[in-house]
Design a protein around this motif. Structure first.
Motif, PDB file in Angstrom:
ATOM      1  N   ALA A  37       9.317  -2.930  10.901  1.00  0.00           N
ATOM      2  CA  ALA A  37       8.914  -3.883  11.929  1.00  0.00           C
ATOM      3  C   ALA A  37       9.810  -3.688  13.150  1.00  0.00           C
ATOM      4  CB  ALA A  37       9.025  -5.303  11.395  1.00  0.00           C
ATOM      5  N   PRO A  38       9.360  -4.076  14.322  1.00  0.00           N
ATOM      6  CA  PRO A  38      10.178  -3.918  15.538  1.00  0.00           C
ATOM      7  C   PRO A  38      11.534  -4.588  15.379  1.00  0.00           C
ATOM      8  CG  PRO A  38       7.938  -4.484  16.117  1.00  0.00           C
ATOM      9  CD  PRO A  38       8.032  -4.618  14.623  1.00  0.00           C
ATOM     10  N   GLY A  39      12.570  -3.840  15.699  1.00  0.00           N
ATOM     11  CA  GLY A  39      13.912  -4.390  15.636  1.00  0.00           C
ATOM     12  C   GLY A  39      14.506  -4.479  14.250  1.00  0.00           C
ATOM     13  N   LYS A  83       0.484 -11.601   5.117  1.00  0.00           N
ATOM     14  CA  LYS A  83       1.244 -12.590   5.867  1.00  0.00           C
ATOM     15  C   LYS A  83       1.641 -11.986   7.217  1.00  0.00           C
ATOM     16  CE  LYS A  83       3.342 -14.359   1.595  1.00  0.00           C
ATOM     17  NZ  LYS A  83       4.623 -14.632   0.891  1.00  0.00           N
ATOM     18  N   ALA A  84       1.959 -12.845   8.157  1.00  0.00           N
ATOM     19  CA  ALA A  84       2.376 -12.367   9.472  1.00  0.00           C
ATOM     20  C   ALA A  84       3.599 -11.464   9.353  1.00  0.00           C
ATOM     21  CB  ALA A  84       2.665 -13.546  10.393  1.00  0.00           C
ATOM     22  N   GLU A  85       4.460 -11.751   8.409  1.00  0.00           N
ATOM     23  CA  GLU A  85       5.677 -10.942   8.246  1.00  0.00           C
ATOM     24  C   GLU A  85       5.405  -9.567   7.646  1.00  0.00           C
ATOM     25  OE1 GLU A  85       5.203 -14.106   7.209  1.00  0.00           O
ATOM     26  OE2 GLU A  85       6.172 -14.447   5.260  1.00  0.00           O
ATOM     27  N   ASP A  86       4.166  -9.300   7.256  1.00  0.00           N
ATOM     28  CA  ASP A  86       3.814  -7.955   6.810  1.00  0.00           C
ATOM     29  C   ASP A  86       3.523  -7.031   7.994  1.00  0.00           C
ATOM     30  OD1 ASP A  86       1.943  -9.454   4.139  1.00  0.00           O
ATOM     31  OD2 ASP A  86       3.935  -8.527   4.020  1.00  0.00           O
ATOM     32  N   THR A  87       3.473  -7.590   9.187  1.00  0.00           N
ATOM     33  CA  THR A  87       3.223  -6.786  10.377  1.00  0.00           C
ATOM     34  C   THR A  87       4.319  -5.749  10.558  1.00  0.00           C
ATOM     35  OG1 THR A  87       2.018  -8.549  11.508  1.00  0.00           O
ATOM     36  CG2 THR A  87       3.027  -6.853  12.892  1.00  0.00           C
ATOM     37  N   ALA A  88       3.918  -4.500  10.634  1.00  0.00           N
ATOM     38  CA  ALA A  88       4.878  -3.398  10.737  1.00  0.00           C
ATOM     39  C   ALA A  88       4.111  -2.087  10.855  1.00  0.00           C
ATOM     40  CB  ALA A  88       5.791  -3.354   9.511  1.00  0.00           C
ATOM     41  N   THR A  89       4.854  -1.043  11.147  1.00  0.00           N
ATOM     42  CA  THR A  89       4.316   0.309  11.004  1.00  0.00           C
ATOM     43  C   THR A  89       4.612   0.768   9.587  1.00  0.00           C
ATOM     44  OG1 THR A  89       4.690   0.802  13.338  1.00  0.00           O
ATOM     45  CG2 THR A  89       4.354   2.666  11.863  1.00  0.00           C
ATOM     46  N   TYR A  90       3.597   1.188   8.887  1.00  0.00           N
ATOM     47  CA  TYR A  90       3.733   1.602   7.494  1.00  0.00           C
ATOM     48  C   TYR A  90       3.757   3.126   7.423  1.00  0.00           C
ATOM     49  CZ  TYR A  90       3.114  -3.133   5.807  1.00  0.00           C
ATOM     50  OH  TYR A  90       3.290  -4.468   5.545  1.00  0.00           O
ATOM     51  N   TYR A  91       4.695   3.638   6.640  1.00  0.00           N
ATOM     52  CA  TYR A  91       4.884   5.072   6.504  1.00  0.00           C
ATOM     53  C   TYR A  91       4.768   5.478   5.042  1.00  0.00           C
ATOM     54  CZ  TYR A  91       7.019   4.793  11.150  1.00  0.00           C
ATOM     55  OH  TYR A  91       7.267   4.570  12.481  1.00  0.00           O
ATOM     56  N   CYS A  92       4.069   6.557   4.827  1.00  0.00           N
ATOM     57  CA  CYS A  92       4.050   7.191   3.518  1.00  0.00           C
ATOM     58  C   CYS A  92       5.206   8.180   3.451  1.00  0.00           C
ATOM     59  CB  CYS A  92       2.723   7.911   3.331  1.00  0.00           C
ATOM     60  SG  CYS A  92       2.542   8.745   1.743  1.00  0.00           S
ATOM     61  N   ALA A  93       5.851   8.267   2.303  1.00  0.00           N
ATOM     62  CA  ALA A  93       6.978   9.174   2.140  1.00  0.00           C
ATOM     63  C   ALA A  93       6.900   9.854   0.789  1.00  0.00           C
ATOM     64  CB  ALA A  93       8.294   8.411   2.269  1.00  0.00           C
ATOM     65  N   GLY A 112       2.773   7.473  10.249  1.00  0.00           N
ATOM     66  CA  GLY A 112       2.847   6.023  10.394  1.00  0.00           C
ATOM     67  C   GLY A 112       1.516   5.440  10.799  1.00  0.00           C
ATOM     68  N   THR A 113       1.227   4.263  10.277  1.00  0.00           N
ATOM     69  CA  THR A 113      -0.003   3.563  10.631  1.00  0.00           C
ATOM     70  C   THR A 113       0.335   2.088  10.830  1.00  0.00           C
ATOM     71  OG1 THR A 113      -2.304   3.138   9.981  1.00  0.00           O
ATOM     72  CG2 THR A 113      -0.676   3.155   8.217  1.00  0.00           C
ATOM     73  N   GLN A 114      -0.231   1.501  11.868  1.00  0.00           N
ATOM     74  CA  GLN A 114       0.124   0.142  12.232  1.00  0.00           C
ATOM     75  C   GLN A 114      -0.686  -0.873  11.440  1.00  0.00           C
ATOM     76  OE1 GLN A 114       2.557  -0.922  14.348  1.00  0.00           O
ATOM     77  NE2 GLN A 114       2.026  -3.038  13.797  1.00  0.00           N
ATOM     78  N   VAL A 115       0.000  -1.882  10.964  1.00  0.00           N
ATOM     79  CA  VAL A 115      -0.625  -3.037  10.315  1.00  0.00           C
ATOM     80  C   VAL A 115      -0.193  -4.274  11.089  1.00  0.00           C
ATOM     81  CG1 VAL A 115      -0.660  -4.481   8.257  1.00  0.00           C
ATOM     82  CG2 VAL A 115      -0.782  -1.995   8.035  1.00  0.00           C
ATOM     83  N   THR A 116      -1.164  -5.019  11.572  1.00  0.00           N
ATOM     84  CA  THR A 116      -0.882  -6.218  12.333  1.00  0.00           C
ATOM     85  C   THR A 116      -1.597  -7.395  11.685  1.00  0.00           C
ATOM     86  OG1 THR A 116      -0.686  -4.946  14.383  1.00  0.00           O
ATOM     87  CG2 THR A 116      -0.997  -7.330  14.581  1.00  0.00           C
ATOM     88  N   VAL A 117      -0.831  -8.409  11.342  1.00  0.00           N
ATOM     89  CA  VAL A 117      -1.390  -9.591  10.698  1.00  0.00           C
ATOM     90  C   VAL A 117      -1.177 -10.792  11.617  1.00  0.00           C
ATOM     91  CG1 VAL A 117      -1.391 -11.046   8.653  1.00  0.00           C
ATOM     92  CG2 VAL A 117      -0.826  -8.619   8.443  1.00  0.00           C
TER      93      VAL A 117
END
Length: 119
Positions: A37-39, A83-93, A112-117
């Motif tokens: 997530a940002p920051g 949830k809103a706190e799941d908002t983040a860029t998700y990365y597979c590794a 990376g793929t963006q998920v926005t809740v």
């Protein structure tokens, strides 16, 4: 290094669902999903290997489910009750030894793929 291609993600309302998919270009022992997530620091979400099986971060247990298809070399992440706190860029590794929760232990990453809740 194995190449990883992610798909899925997008926007959803709180309580909704999204599905992510990651395809690997070769056989790999450990595949996982991280998010950032940002920051905030990148954190592990779910991982799959033959030693530990499927593991989840406490924050997503009971809501997220990982599906690994060894034949297709894919790792999907079904995300429910978002949830809103799941908002983040998700990365597979991926890494070719047993899984770790430390991002620095992984040498292969998806774009990376963006998920926005939204609440």
């Amino acid at each position: 290094q194995v190449q990883l291609v992610e798909s899925g993600g997008g926007s959803a309302q709180a309580g909704g669902s999204l599905r992510l998919s990651c395809a690997a270009s070769g056989v790999i022992r450990c595949m996982g999903w991280f998010r950032q997530a940002p920051g905030k620091e990148r954190e592990g979400v779910a991982s799959v290997d033959s030693v530990y099986g499927i593991r989840y971060a406490d924050s997503v247990k009971g809501r997220f489910t990982a599906f690994k298809d060894n034949a297709k070399r894919t790792l999907d992440l079904q995300m429910n009750s978002l949830k809103a706190e799941d908002t983040a860029t998700y990365y597979c590794a991926a890494r070719n030894v047993r899984c770790s929760w430390l991002p620095g232990d992984f040498g292969s990453w998806g774009q990376g793929t963006q998920v926005t809740v939204s609440a």
